[in-house]
Design a protein around this motif. Structure first.
Motif, PDB file in Angstrom:
ATOM      1  N   ILE A 116       0.657   5.971  -7.682  1.00 35.17           N
ATOM      2  CA  ILE A 116       1.554   5.066  -6.967  1.00 35.17           C
ATOM      3  C   ILE A 116       2.341   5.843  -5.921  1.00 35.17           C
ATOM      4  O   ILE A 116       3.079   6.781  -6.237  1.00 35.17           O
ATOM      5  N   ASP A 117       2.172   5.457  -4.676  1.00 36.82           N
ATOM      6  CA  ASP A 117       2.920   6.059  -3.576  1.00 36.82           C
ATOM      7  C   ASP A 117       4.367   5.555  -3.649  1.00 36.82           C
ATOM      8  O   ASP A 117       4.605   4.345  -3.606  1.00 36.82           O
ATOM      9  N   PRO A 118       5.346   6.459  -3.772  1.00 38.26           N
ATOM     10  CA  PRO A 118       6.734   6.009  -3.856  1.00 38.26           C
ATOM     11  C   PRO A 118       7.271   5.476  -2.526  1.00 38.26           C
ATOM     12  O   PRO A 118       8.344   4.859  -2.486  1.00 38.26           O
ATOM     13  N   ALA A 119       6.550   5.706  -1.433  1.00 36.51           N
ATOM     14  CA  ALA A 119       6.995   5.209  -0.131  1.00 36.51           C
ATOM     15  C   ALA A 119       6.993   3.682  -0.130  1.00 36.51           C
ATOM     16  O   ALA A 119       6.160   3.052  -0.805  1.00 36.51           O
ATOM     17  N   PRO A 120       7.884   3.055   0.605  1.00 35.81           N
ATOM     18  CA  PRO A 120       7.923   1.586   0.623  1.00 35.81           C
ATOM     19  C   PRO A 120       6.664   0.992   1.249  1.00 35.81           C
ATOM     20  O   PRO A 120       5.978   1.645   2.036  1.00 35.81           O
ATOM     21  N   GLU A 121       6.389  -0.248   0.889  1.00 31.33           N
ATOM     22  CA  GLU A 121       5.252  -0.959   1.469  1.00 31.33           C
ATOM     23  C   GLU A 121       5.401  -1.015   2.987  1.00 31.33           C
ATOM     24  O   GLU A 121       6.466  -1.342   3.501  1.00 31.33           O
ATOM     25  N   PRO A 122       4.359  -0.682   3.741  1.00 27.35           N
ATOM     26  CA  PRO A 122       4.484  -0.665   5.197  1.00 27.35           C
ATOM     27  C   PRO A 122       4.629  -2.071   5.769  1.00 27.35           C
ATOM     28  O   PRO A 122       4.079  -3.035   5.242  1.00 27.35           O
ATOM     29  N   ASP A 123       5.367  -2.157   6.855  1.00 27.39           N
ATOM     30  CA  ASP A 123       5.491  -3.414   7.585  1.00 27.39           C
ATOM     31  C   ASP A 123       4.189  -3.677   8.337  1.00 27.39           C
ATOM     32  O   ASP A 123       3.539  -2.726   8.799  1.00 27.39           O
ATOM     33  N   PRO A 124       3.754  -4.933   8.469  1.00 28.76           N
ATOM     34  CA  PRO A 124       2.521  -5.229   9.229  1.00 28.76           C
ATOM     35  C   PRO A 124       2.516  -4.630  10.625  1.00 28.76           C
ATOM     36  O   PRO A 124       1.464  -4.210  11.122  1.00 28.76           O
ATOM     37  N   SER A 125       3.682  -4.556  11.263  1.00 24.22           N
ATOM     38  CA  SER A 125       3.747  -3.976  12.606  1.00 24.22           C
ATOM     39  C   SER A 125       3.406  -2.488  12.588  1.00 24.22           C
ATOM     40  O   SER A 125       2.841  -1.945  13.547  1.00 24.22           O
ATOM     41  N   GLN A 126       3.746  -1.816  11.472  1.00 20.90           N
ATOM     42  CA  GLN A 126       3.405  -0.397  11.332  1.00 20.90           C
ATOM     43  C   GLN A 126       1.897  -0.222  11.206  1.00 20.90           C
ATOM     44  O   GLN A 126       1.309   0.673  11.811  1.00 20.90           O
ATOM     45  N   LEU A 127       1.258  -1.087  10.422  1.00 24.14           N
ATOM     46  CA  LEU A 127      -0.192  -1.034  10.284  1.00 24.14           C
ATOM     47  C   LEU A 127      -0.874  -1.365  11.609  1.00 24.14           C
ATOM     48  O   LEU A 127      -1.883  -0.752  11.971  1.00 24.14           O
ATOM     49  N   GLU A 128      -0.329  -2.339  12.331  1.00 26.93           N
ATOM     50  CA  GLU A 128      -0.869  -2.673  13.646  1.00 26.93           C
ATOM     51  C   GLU A 128      -0.791  -1.465  14.575  1.00 26.93           C
ATOM     52  O   GLU A 128      -1.735  -1.167  15.325  1.00 26.93           O
ATOM     53  N   GLY A 129       0.326  -0.762  14.508  1.00 25.85           N
ATOM     54  CA  GLY A 129       0.484   0.435  15.332  1.00 25.85           C
ATOM     55  C   GLY A 129      -0.546   1.498  14.995  1.00 25.85           C
ATOM     56  O   GLY A 129      -1.111   2.150  15.887  1.00 25.85           O
ATOM     57  N   ASP A 130      -0.814   1.685  13.695  1.00 23.71           N
ATOM     58  CA  ASP A 130      -1.839   2.656  13.279  1.00 23.71           C
ATOM     59  C   ASP A 130      -3.204   2.283  13.849  1.00 23.71           C
ATOM     60  O   ASP A 130      -3.942   3.137  14.365  1.00 23.71           O
ATOM     61  N   ALA A 131      -3.565   1.012  13.730  1.00 21.93           N
ATOM     62  CA  ALA A 131      -4.870   0.556  14.217  1.00 21.93           C
ATOM     63  C   ALA A 131      -4.969   0.712  15.733  1.00 21.93           C
ATOM     64  O   ALA A 131      -6.011   1.136  16.254  1.00 21.93           O
ATOM     65  N   ALA A 152      -6.279  -1.212   9.866  1.00 24.46           N
ATOM     66  CA  ALA A 152      -5.434  -0.457   8.942  1.00 24.46           C
ATOM     67  C   ALA A 152      -4.983  -1.403   7.840  1.00 24.46           C
ATOM     68  O   ALA A 152      -4.889  -2.618   8.046  1.00 24.46           O
ATOM     69  N   GLY A 153      -4.728  -0.859   6.670  1.00 24.15           N
ATOM     70  CA  GLY A 153      -4.353  -1.727   5.562  1.00 24.15           C
ATOM     71  C   GLY A 153      -3.604  -1.004   4.467  1.00 24.15           C
ATOM     72  O   GLY A 153      -3.518   0.230   4.436  1.00 24.15           O
ATOM     73  N   TYR A 154      -3.048  -1.803   3.587  1.00 25.14           N
ATOM     74  CA  TYR A 154      -2.298  -1.309   2.427  1.00 25.14           C
ATOM     75  C   TYR A 154      -2.606  -2.221   1.257  1.00 25.14           C
ATOM     76  O   TYR A 154      -2.770  -3.441   1.414  1.00 25.14           O
ATOM     77  N   GLY A 155      -2.697  -1.640   0.069  1.00 27.73           N
ATOM     78  CA  GLY A 155      -2.936  -2.445  -1.116  1.00 27.73           C
ATOM     79  C   GLY A 155      -2.193  -1.908  -2.324  1.00 27.73           C
ATOM     80  O   GLY A 155      -1.881  -0.709  -2.404  1.00 27.73           O
ATOM     81  N   ARG A 156      -1.885  -2.797  -3.246  1.00 22.63           N
ATOM     82  CA  ARG A 156      -1.280  -2.419  -4.525  1.00 22.63           C
ATOM     83  C   ARG A 156      -1.934  -3.263  -5.601  1.00 22.63           C
ATOM     84  O   ARG A 156      -2.062  -4.489  -5.449  1.00 22.63           O
ATOM     85  N   SER A 157      -2.404  -2.639  -6.660  1.00 19.91           N
ATOM     86  CA  SER A 157      -3.082  -3.374  -7.723  1.00 19.91           C
ATOM     87  C   SER A 157      -2.589  -2.908  -9.082  1.00 19.91           C
ATOM     88  O   SER A 157      -2.121  -1.772  -9.245  1.00 19.91           O
ATOM     89  N   SER A 158      -2.657  -3.809 -10.054  1.00 15.71           N
ATOM     90  CA  SER A 158      -2.247  -3.524 -11.430  1.00 15.71           C
ATOM     91  C   SER A 158      -3.286  -4.098 -12.368  1.00 15.71           C
ATOM     92  O   SER A 158      -3.911  -5.118 -12.078  1.00 15.71           O
ATOM     93  N   VAL A 159      -3.462  -3.457 -13.506  1.00 15.62           N
ATOM     94  CA  VAL A 159      -4.370  -3.972 -14.526  1.00 15.62           C
ATOM     95  C   VAL A 159      -3.762  -3.704 -15.893  1.00 15.62           C
ATOM     96  O   VAL A 159      -3.110  -2.676 -16.108  1.00 15.62           O
ATOM     97  N   HIS A 160      -3.946  -4.645 -16.808  1.00 14.49           N
ATOM     98  CA  HIS A 160      -3.473  -4.466 -18.175  1.00 14.49           C
ATOM     99  C   HIS A 160      -4.566  -4.944 -19.127  1.00 14.49           C
ATOM    100  O   HIS A 160      -5.155  -6.014 -18.931  1.00 14.49           O
ATOM    101  N   VAL A 161      -4.832  -4.148 -20.145  1.00 10.97           N
ATOM    102  CA  VAL A 161      -5.833  -4.480 -21.160  1.00 10.97           C
ATOM    103  C   VAL A 161      -5.131  -4.593 -22.510  1.00 10.97           C
ATOM    104  O   VAL A 161      -4.376  -3.689 -22.908  1.00 10.97           O
ATOM    105  N   ALA A 162      -5.353  -5.688 -23.212  1.00 10.72           N
ATOM    106  CA  ALA A 162      -4.811  -5.885 -24.566  1.00 10.72           C
ATOM    107  C   ALA A 162      -5.959  -6.303 -25.477  1.00 10.72           C
ATOM    108  O   ALA A 162      -6.790  -7.130 -25.088  1.00 10.72           O
ATOM    109  N   ALA A 163      -6.022  -5.727 -26.668  1.00  9.60           N
ATOM    110  CA  ALA A 163      -7.136  -6.012 -27.569  1.00  9.60           C
ATOM    111  C   ALA A 163      -6.640  -6.171 -29.000  1.00  9.60           C
ATOM    112  O   ALA A 163      -5.569  -5.676 -29.372  1.00  9.60           O
ATOM    113  N   SER A 164      -7.445  -6.857 -29.797  1.00 10.81           N
ATOM    114  CA  SER A 164      -7.064  -7.121 -31.189  1.00 10.81           C
ATOM    115  C   SER A 164      -7.105  -5.875 -32.057  1.00 10.81           C
ATOM    116  O   SER A 164      -6.664  -5.906 -33.209  1.00 10.81           O
TER     117      SER A 164
END
Length: 448
Positions: A116-131, A152-164
């Motif tokens: 997990i990158d501790p940096a804040p989620e980038p603003d769309p304008s920042q991604l546009e600037g990168d592209a 340019a893009g940014y993503g964050r994903s989570s997964v949780h597994v629970a079993a009997s």
């Protein structure tokens, strides 16, 4: 994470109420921002968010899987009841079953993986600037006719597994990407190439100008590409950007599903030579800041670094619990799973030994032959290893690149190919598949 962990536990509880003997639930959540530019202007911007829940129910040796994007309590109840009903009429499979408590990951050590990158989620304008910066850089390279796409893009994903069986854990990851594709030439003579990067931490990314420059230079080098006009056996150097495909073929052949079915060209290869004696291939599922790292597999087993090939000798199959049971072996903690299906074996990060020579030194060693930088299509006989692919790249004479070539077909047998590879020392440190450029002697090249 709390929301998806609660959802996984709630779905598991509904499965118990519905009569499941064993069950596991997986809940995945993702959000992303993507920005595309063209001709110096914003072309497309999108933000997407989604959650999906999957449930696997086991009754005896029968299993069924269901999934839903609707998280209402009544939907979870109906989902569990439907899964139980499906499992009761499913065919029996002796390999079905959850992990035992002793097999489960007790302390996955998620923090050590730095996912997990501790940096804040980038603003769309920042991604546009990168592209835009990547596009401008690629367009400034001499020989580039136009820039086809920059994104340019940014993503964050989570997964949780629970079993009997008592397992209940999850993890998150972030990603940042930038890519550029350019065109050289006009009309029927157009050629294209690209470059892009995806990292966990934005601070690890190359500057957009660097990404655009590499894309532009790769593209400009393709200017004037034509057919080779030759057919025969020549040495072939697989550039680092495509060399990992050879290792993918090896990993597919030692996947537990192929071995259990008896449909692999490496079926009898355990503890035998599959690579040159000085080369090793290992899996690193816990490599920090790597895009495919994970603390545990989809069945709750702890991941760890392990040799796949050691000094040329094959040491393991790639197994989940089901394929391990079929082969009367232990799982290698390689289970992967999406919400809508059961687990299956797959690898995460792999590393092939590097050689001592640079790619340029290998070019000089090969004399005259083919440097491949792009591949299309694939034809592999799963039981014999016979191999054929479309390709493009550069013709080499006296160790020097002479001209770009296209519309090629290369063919050979993967057993012989893998036994003859000579690695360079140019693998990219951040890549999930760290495989350097690979020189192969005597492949059949058809380019007439």
């Amino acid at each position: 994470m709390r929301k998806i962990s609660e959802a996984a536990e709630r779905l598991l509880d509904e499965a118990r109420k519905a009569g499941a003997e064993e069950a596991d639930a997986i809940v995945a959540e993702s959000s992303s921002i993507s920005v595309d530019v063209r001709n110096g202007e914003l072309e497309h911007a999108e933000r997407s968010e989604g959650m999906e829940a999957g449930l696997r129910v086991i009754i005896g040796k029968k299993q069924a899987c269901v999934a839903s994007r609707d998280f209402r309590p009544e939907i979870f109840r109906d989902l569990a009841e439907r899964a139980v009903a499906m499992a009761k009429v499913a065919p029996e499979d002796p390999s079905v079953g959850l992990a035992s408590a002793s097999q489960l990951a007790a302390n996955p050590g998620f923090e050590q993986l730095e996912l997990i990158d501790p940096a804040p989620e980038p603003d769309p304008s920042q991604l546009e600037g990168d592209a835009l910066r990547a596009e401008a850089s690629a367009g400034s390279v001499e020989g580039v006719t136009k820039v086809e796409a920059a994104a340019a893009g940014y993503g964050r994903s989570s997964v949780h597994v629970a079993a009997s069986n008592g397992f209940s854990r999850g993890y998150e990851r972030t990603s940042r990407n930038c890519a550029c594709q350019a065109i050289t030439g006009e009309g029927l003579s157009m050629e294209t190439d690209y470059y892009g990067e995806t990292r966990v931490f934005a601070s690890d990314m190359s500057a957009p100008e660097e990404i655009g420059r590499i894309a532009g230079e790769r593209t400009a080098a393709r200017n004037g590409a034509s057919k080779l006009g030759l057919t025969g056996a020549f040495p072939v150097l697989f550039d680092e950007r495509v060399s990992h495909s050879l290792i993918h073929h090896l990993l597919s052949a030692i996947n537990g599903i192929a071995i259990a079915r008896g449909s692999s060209w490496l079926l009898d290869a355990m503890e035998t030579s599959v690579l040159p004696s000085g080369l090793s291939l290992r899996e690193e599922p816990r490599r920090p800041r790597a895009t495919s790292s994970k603390p545990f597999d989809a069945e709750g087993l702890p991941t760890s670094e392990k040799p796949i090939v050691e000094q040329g000798v094959l040491k393991t199959w790639i197994l989940d619990l089901a394929t391990a049971r079929k082969l009367r072996l232990e799982s290698t903690a390689n289970a992967s799973r999406g919400p809508s299906g059961p687990p299956s074996p797959s690898v995460s990060n792999v590393v092939l030994s590097e050689g001592e020579c640079s790619r340029e030194q290998l070019l000089r060693e090969m004399g005259s032959g083919l440097l491949i930088t792009s591949m299309i299509g694939s034809s592999v006989n799963p039981t014999t290893g016979d191999y054929s692919r479309g390709a493009s790249g550069f013709w080499v004479e006296n160790g020097e690149i002479v001209r770009p070539v296209n519309e090629l077909t290369i063919a050979g047998n993967l057993k012989r190919i893998l036994h003859s590879i000579v690695p360079a020392n140019d693998s990219r440190e951040f890549a999930a598949f760290r495989v350097p450029s690979l020189l192969v002697e005597g492949l059949t090249v058809a380019g007439a």
